[in-house]
Design an enzyme around this catalytic site. Structure first.
Site, PDB file in Angstrom:
ATOM      1  N   CYS A  86       0.961  -1.174   0.095  1.00 18.19           N
ATOM      2  CA  CYS A  86      -0.169   0.414  -0.382  1.00 18.19           C
ATOM      3  C   CYS A  86       1.042   1.603  -0.017  1.00 18.19           C
ATOM      4  CB  CYS A  86      -1.361   0.074   1.047  1.00 18.19           C
ATOM      5  SG  CYS A  86       0.020   0.430   2.422  1.00 18.19           S
ATOM      6  N   ASP A 132       2.963   2.525   2.728  1.00 18.45           N
ATOM      7  CA  ASP A 132       3.708   3.453   3.528  1.00 18.45           C
ATOM      8  C   ASP A 132       3.375   1.990   4.613  1.00 18.45           C
ATOM      9  OD1 ASP A 132       3.132   5.796   1.890  1.00 18.45           O
ATOM     10  OD2 ASP A 132       0.837   5.303   2.670  1.00 18.45           O
ATOM     11  N   CYS A 147       4.420   8.306   2.069  1.00 19.80           N
ATOM     12  CA  CYS A 147       4.468  10.054   0.647  1.00 19.80           C
ATOM     13  C   CYS A 147       4.685  10.661   2.053  1.00 19.80           C
ATOM     14  CB  CYS A 147       3.162   9.436   0.056  1.00 19.80           C
ATOM     15  SG  CYS A 147       1.614   9.745   0.898  1.00 19.80           S
ATOM     16  N   CYS A 156      -4.912   5.241   2.729  1.00 18.75           N
ATOM     17  CA  CYS A 156      -3.446   4.446   2.632  1.00 18.75           C
ATOM     18  C   CYS A 156      -2.267   4.861   4.029  1.00 18.75           C
ATOM     19  CB  CYS A 156      -3.146   4.530   1.116  1.00 18.75           C
ATOM     20  SG  CYS A 156      -2.927   5.864   0.525  1.00 18.75           S
TER      21      CYS A 156
END
Lengths: 196, 393
Positions: A34, A36, A59, A103
């Site tokens: 995903c 992370d 991110c 997410c």
């Protein structure tokens, strides 16, 4: 810019980055599928979070969320820490892009997992609850208001099985309860294998 | 702050010569090229002049050029239009697994019309093997589409070889050359393709100007029905300024191509070498040799692409990434996954694509700025922490 100034500030200057080798509790959520991964380390003194550190692979939003959570939780009681929700974190950051809410906004989950870890360790003999530290501690799937893939609004859909905008068919992940692309082999949120 | 733009694949700065050519068509030359009066006819001349210039860039004849609004539209027109034209013969299309989404999703949408789509796999460097395409062909196959160059990993595909084996079986062949035209020498005759997509914004024309080359005699079902513009193959009033700008840009791109390729290749190698020396656990994605001259792509292990992209942006450097988090769909690049990279590595995608104006100073600035960014993000990465622990034992 897709991120608020506050998100960019926490991304550029994250607070409380690092590890605690003598942590009283450690919590980890997410996985590379995903995108992370967050690990939270906590020290507990007199029922309060006396120190907190985190490491995050992810991110800009994921890093900012982790930093924000660490700031919100530091010095708080365990109960207060457990009352911090992902929604409150996003709010504190001045909002997150819709597609990132699903997410990257896992900081509170990672913190809760660390608290649960501490409680499990400090109460020997009590059987560890299965729900203590799931991969995504959401419990049940949240109210999805936008497609996690194309960000299109999903309100008014009778049955949540596909996005009218991008045409992706959803399936509910049996592991984490999040909606993910039916065509994928694994859940985009937790990486669990999906039944074909 | 000085900006260093290294995202050519996303779009190039409009060439001043192209802008100059366009301006009259945004002002006094407003006629519709389909009109019979003087205002219309003079504009028609300009459109046809541009058609000739675009055709010359790829060694085609002017009537073989169909103007479209984007590379994606050209790809859709080719994939859907050529497949549907072959419907009587069969309902099977073959495309590579690393195509642009406008080819992949066009092929998938054909499934709604009863077609079957086969995705041809690629090797670890992103290259399609002609044998793999051959194996995918059936008696039912009515279209093969393999891109000329991939914008995510720079891979230049063996299109001439694939076109040859398709021709031998009488199967129409399309190539998406959007990332290549203007940069690599492209000649439709030498490639042996039936159709080829290109976009002017990749060679300093304006956004909104693109084209499909369709070899004379190739069958196509139009995807926009209406008037008889573009020989009835793509209805709609021409985007005259964009078409004229693309024509002028094509002319300019062709004139300086060989010199540009050589110069950018040198800078590209300087970037790959420089970063390779300074950053540990750096994976170069894509082939070493069969590679776009302006293109350098990497996966930086233990860090995530969007975080690198944002950090570089704060230093004035614009790049792109194929990581899940940097895409709106939150899915890792299908290209990187098709190459067999694991999700964690694919998440570390960062892509540099050089402009005509890029200088050695720019490249050196990136080589200076990027390693500390990677170091900072690795210091906060649990994956790096786990790696260090594992290797200290």
């Amino acid at each position: 810019m897709i991120y608020t100034d506050k998100v960019m500030d926490h991304f550029a200057n994250p607070r409380n980055v690092g590890t605690l080798p003598d942590a009283d509790g450690v919590g980890q959520v997410g996985n590379p599928v995903c995108g992370d991964m967050m690990t939270f380390y906590i020290k507990v003194k007199d029922g309060r979070l006396s120190d907190i550190k985190f490491q995050t692979f992810g991110c800009g939003a994921a890093i900012a969320v982790s930093s924000m959570v660490s700031e919100m939780a530091k010095g708080k009681t365990l109960e207060e820490a457990m009352a911090i929700t992902n929604e409150k974190v996003a709010e504190e950051l001045g909002g997150l892009p819709k597609n990132k809410l699903h997410c990257s906004n896992l900081g509170a989950d990672a913190l809760h997992a660390a608290v649960e870890d501490y409680r499990a360790k400090s109460a020997p003999g009590v059987p560890k609850e299965k729900a203590a530290a799931p991969a995504h501690a959401h419990g049940e799937h949240e109210d999805v208001s936008s497609c996690p893939y194309c960000d299109g609004p999903l309100e008014g859909m009778e049955e949540l099985c596909s996005c009218a905008h991008c045409g992706i068919d959803f399936v509910e992940c049996p592991e984490c309860g999040k909606y993910t692309n039916k065509a994928d082999a694994v859940c985009a949120a937790c990486g669990a294998k999906l039944a074909k | 702050m000085r900006r260093i733009y290294l995202d050519r694949n996303a779009g190039t700065p409009l060439h001043p010569g192209a802008l100059e050519a366009m301006l009259p068509f945004l002002k006094e030359r407003y006629g519709n090229p389909q009109s019979l009066h003087g205002e219309g006819q003079s504009v028609l001349e300009a459109v046809e002049d541009a058609r000739g210039k675009v055709a010359r860039l790829i060694g085609a004849a002017a009537p073989e050029i169909i103007f479209t609004a984007s590379g994606s539209e050209a790809n859709n027109l080719a994939v859907k239009g050529m497949a549907l034209a072959g419907r009587a013969k069969g309902a099977h299309v073959v495309v590579s697994a690393v195509e642009h989404l406008s080819v992949l999703n066009a092929a998938k949408s054909l499934e709604k019309f009863g077609f079957r789509a086969t995705l041809v796999p690629v090797d670890g460097s992103g290259l399609v093997r002609p044998e793999s395409v051959e194996q995918a062909l059936t008696k039912e196959t009515v279209l093969v589409s393999v891109m000329l160059a991939n914008s995510e990993v720079g891979a230049v595909q063996p299109v001439a070889a694939v076109a040859k084996l398709c021709r031998a079986k009488g199967i129409p062949f399309h190539t998406d050359a959007v990332a290549a035209v203007g940069m690599l020498p492209v000649d439709v005759g030498a490639l042996g393709v039936d159709a080829l997509s290109l976009a002017g914004d990749q060679f300093r024309g304006p956004k909104g100007g693109a084209a499909l080359y369709l070899k004379k005699g190739t069958r196509l079902v139009p995807q926009i029905d209406g008037g008889i513009q573009e020989g009835g193959r793509r209805a709609g009033t021409e985007n005259v300024a964009a078409v004229v700008g693309m024509g002028r840009a094509a002319e300019i791109a062709l004139a300086g191509r060989a010199e540009r390729e050589l110069r950018l290749r040198g800078l590209r190698d300087r970037l790959i070498d420089g970063l390779g020396r300074r950053i540990e656990h750096l994976v170069v994605t894509g082939p070493k040799d069969e590679r776009l001259p302006h293109h350098a792509s990497f996966c930086v292990r233990f860090v995530e692409g969007e975080a690198m992209l944002l950090s570089l942006d704060m230093k004035g450097i614009a790049v792109s990434s194929g990581s899940a988090c940097s895409s709106k769909s939150l899915k890792a690049s299908h290209v990187l996954l098709a190459m067999g990279l694991d999700h964690a590595t694919a998440q570390g995608s960062v892509v540099f694509s050089l402009l005509d104006e890029t200088t050695a100073d720019d490249i050196d600035a990136v080589i200076e700025s990027f390693p500390p960014i990677v170091e900072r993000l690795r210091r906060m990465s649990p994956l790096y922490e786990a790696y260090l622990k594992e290797n200290s034992r």
